[in-house]
Design a protein around this motif. Structure first.
Motif, mmCIF file in Angstrom:
data_model
loop_
_atom_site.group_PDB
_atom_site.id
_atom_site.type_symbol
_atom_site.label_atom_id
_atom_site.label_comp_id
_atom_site.label_asym_id
_atom_site.label_seq_id
_atom_site.Cartn_x
_atom_site.Cartn_y
_atom_site.Cartn_z
ATOM 1 N N ARG A 207 0.834 -1.209 0.000
ATOM 2 C CA ARG A 207 0.000 0.000 0.000
ATOM 3 C C ARG A 207 0.864 1.253 0.000
ATOM 4 O O ARG A 207 0.594 2.203 -0.733
ATOM 5 N N LEU A 208 1.905 1.260 0.819
ATOM 6 C CA LEU A 208 2.778 2.433 0.881
ATOM 7 C C LEU A 208 3.522 2.636 -0.438
ATOM 8 O O LEU A 208 3.695 3.766 -0.902
ATOM 9 N N ALA A 209 3.955 1.539 -1.047
ATOM 10 C CA ALA A 209 4.675 1.640 -2.322
ATOM 11 C C ALA A 209 3.794 2.211 -3.426
ATOM 12 O O ALA A 209 4.306 2.825 -4.372
ATOM 13 N N ALA A 210 2.484 2.014 -3.300
ATOM 14 C CA ALA A 210 1.563 2.507 -4.329
ATOM 15 C C ALA A 210 1.210 3.979 -4.157
ATOM 16 O O ALA A 210 0.600 4.572 -5.055
ATOM 17 N N LEU A 211 1.581 4.573 -3.033
ATOM 18 C CA LEU A 211 1.249 5.975 -2.787
ATOM 19 C C LEU A 211 2.269 6.878 -3.481
ATOM 20 O O LEU A 211 3.474 6.770 -3.210
ATOM 21 N N PRO A 212 1.832 7.793 -4.330
ATOM 22 C CA PRO A 212 2.788 8.666 -5.018
ATOM 23 C C PRO A 212 3.508 9.630 -4.081
ATOM 24 O O PRO A 212 4.570 10.146 -4.426
ATOM 25 N N HIS A 213 2.936 9.881 -2.900
ATOM 26 C CA HIS A 213 3.555 10.819 -1.964
ATOM 27 C C HIS A 213 4.391 10.109 -0.896
ATOM 28 O O HIS A 213 4.874 10.747 0.039
ATOM 29 N N ALA A 214 4.559 8.776 -1.008
ATOM 30 C CA ALA A 214 5.386 8.029 -0.057
ATOM 31 C C ALA A 214 6.740 7.722 -0.694
ATOM 32 O O ALA A 214 6.819 7.342 -1.874
ATOM 33 N N HIS A 215 7.797 7.910 0.085
ATOM 34 C CA HIS A 215 9.162 7.690 -0.419
ATOM 35 C C HIS A 215 9.856 6.714 0.523
ATOM 36 O O HIS A 215 10.080 7.018 1.699
ATOM 37 N N ALA A 216 10.197 5.516 0.015
ATOM 38 C CA ALA A 216 10.869 4.497 0.820
ATOM 39 C C ALA A 216 12.366 4.756 0.865
ATOM 40 O O ALA A 216 12.969 5.202 -0.121
ATOM 41 N N THR A 217 12.968 4.480 2.020
ATOM 42 C CA THR A 217 14.409 4.644 2.154
ATOM 43 C C THR A 217 14.952 3.627 3.138
ATOM 44 O O THR A 217 14.234 3.119 3.998
ATOM 45 N N ARG A 218 16.238 3.315 2.977
ATOM 46 C CA ARG A 218 16.956 2.465 3.919
ATOM 47 C C ARG A 218 17.673 3.355 4.920
ATOM 48 O O ARG A 218 18.053 4.477 4.607
ATOM 49 N N LEU A 219 17.885 2.825 6.115
ATOM 50 C CA LEU A 219 18.627 3.558 7.143
ATOM 51 C C LEU A 219 19.942 2.840 7.443
ATOM 52 O O LEU A 219 20.287 2.584 8.588
ATOM 53 N N GLY A 220 20.652 2.521 6.374
ATOM 54 C CA GLY A 220 21.954 1.896 6.540
ATOM 55 C C GLY A 220 21.920 0.392 6.357
ATOM 56 O O GLY A 220 20.864 -0.208 6.185
ATOM 57 N N PRO A 221 23.087 -0.246 6.426
ATOM 58 C CA PRO A 221 23.197 -1.680 6.138
ATOM 59 C C PRO A 221 22.772 -2.593 7.283
ATOM 60 O O PRO A 221 22.684 -3.808 7.098
ATOM 61 N N ARG A 222 22.522 -2.030 8.475
ATOM 62 C CA ARG A 222 22.155 -2.846 9.631
ATOM 63 C C ARG A 222 20.698 -2.616 10.004
ATOM 64 O O ARG A 222 20.171 -1.522 9.840
ATOM 65 N N ILE A 223 20.062 -3.645 10.548
ATOM 66 C CA ILE A 223 18.689 -3.519 11.020
ATOM 67 C C ILE A 223 18.698 -2.759 12.343
ATOM 68 O O ILE A 223 19.394 -3.150 13.292
ATOM 69 N N LEU A 224 17.949 -1.686 12.413
ATOM 70 C CA LEU A 224 17.918 -0.840 13.605
ATOM 71 C C LEU A 224 16.695 -1.151 14.454
ATOM 72 O O LEU A 224 15.633 -1.488 13.943
ATOM 73 N N ARG A 225 16.843 -1.017 15.760
ATOM 74 C CA ARG A 225 15.681 -1.067 16.627
ATOM 75 C C ARG A 225 14.786 0.127 16.315
ATOM 76 O O ARG A 225 15.236 1.135 15.760
ATOM 77 N N ALA A 226 13.515 0.005 16.680
ATOM 78 C CA ALA A 226 12.553 1.047 16.330
ATOM 79 C C ALA A 226 12.949 2.398 16.907
ATOM 80 O O ALA A 226 12.826 3.436 16.235
ATOM 81 N N ASP A 227 13.442 2.430 18.149
ATOM 82 C CA ASP A 227 13.814 3.709 18.754
ATOM 83 C C ASP A 227 15.049 4.305 18.085
ATOM 84 O O ASP A 227 15.131 5.515 17.882
#
Length: 245
Positions: A207-227
């Motif tokens: 659903r998010l990928a289909a939104l024209p106003h949503a932009h996906a990004t990575r936050l680096g090569p490691r999986i981060l905790r939510a905080d």
């Protein structure tokens, strides 16, 4: 106008108008903190802010066990509003949710929106407690604005009524392609979306990928905790599009 030396080391948020000569009553919890915990008395100076009128130097005129009165002396800082940036995040454990709210205030979020995703572990929050935590964070960090903390709402319902003029920075730990921290240089209102510990569901990603106003990004090569992800994303946005430039 006579200059008043500023000796205040305590900041308080008050839900009351501020201005030259304005008197400000203290609620019992504030009076207990100021007079019982911090041992201040008549004549002591305090910094006040109400979220809209900047910061003011005030003096204790009355000090009582369950109340008191302050009087505004002079404005020490004008009102400083944060950029139009919302933080949407899935609540996690209590202490880490508190951390997210605290850091969102420090890093300049204008609104804090807890959301329930498909994999969110928490089904309820104490909105009043989180709002009080936001006030404490603003008192400590020197801010003059306290972002509202919304009650928990379903991400799907929030997206149903979403204004497409507000872009969404969708932080997806499963995103394999693209440079980490990629963010378009598009000004205007934004929201950062941080998922739960279990990540987003396939349906939510689609659903998010289909939104024209949503932009996906990575936050680096490691999986981060939510905080950690919330702090990283807020820092990224502020450095690229916010008031850190």
């Amino acid at each position: 106008m006579k200059t008043v030396p500023n000796t205040a080391k305590i900041r308080l948020y008050v839900d009351h108008p501020l201005g030259p000569g304005q008197t400000v009553p203290l609620a019992p919890p504030q009076a207990h903190y100021l007079f019982g915990v911090m041992r201040q008395g008549q004549g002591a100076q305090v910094l006040l802010f109400n979220g809209t009128g900047g910061e003011w130097l005030a003096e204790v005129r009355e000090a009582r066990k369950k109340g008191g009165t302050l009087a505004c002396l002079s404005q020490t800082r004008p009102q400083q509003m944060p950029p139009d940036l919302w933080l949407l995040f899935a609540p996690v454990k209590k202490a880490r949710t508190d951390f997210i709210v605290e850091k969102a205030v420090e890093l300049g979020a204008a609104r804090i929106c807890p959301v329930q995703t498909d994999f969110t572990n928490s089904e309820r929050i104490r909105q009043d407690r989180l709002q009080a935590h936001a006030i404490e964070a603003a008192e400590q960090c020197g801010g003059t604005y306290v972002p509202p903390v919304d009650d928990l709402q379903k991400l799907s319902a929030l997206l149903d009524g979403w204004d497409p003029a507000r872009r969404i920075l969708f932080c997806d730990e499963a995103l394999a392609d693209g440079p980490a921290g990629a963010l378009p240089d598009t000004p205007g209102p934004w929201a950062i979306l941080i998922g739960p510990e279990g990540g987003f569901s396939d349906a939510e990603r689609a659903r998010l990928a289909a939104l024209p106003h949503a932009h996906a990004t990575r936050l680096g090569p490691r999986i981060l905790r939510a905080d950690t992800a919330a702090v990283a994303a807020l820092t990224l946005w502020q450095a690229r599009l916010g008031d850190w430039r």
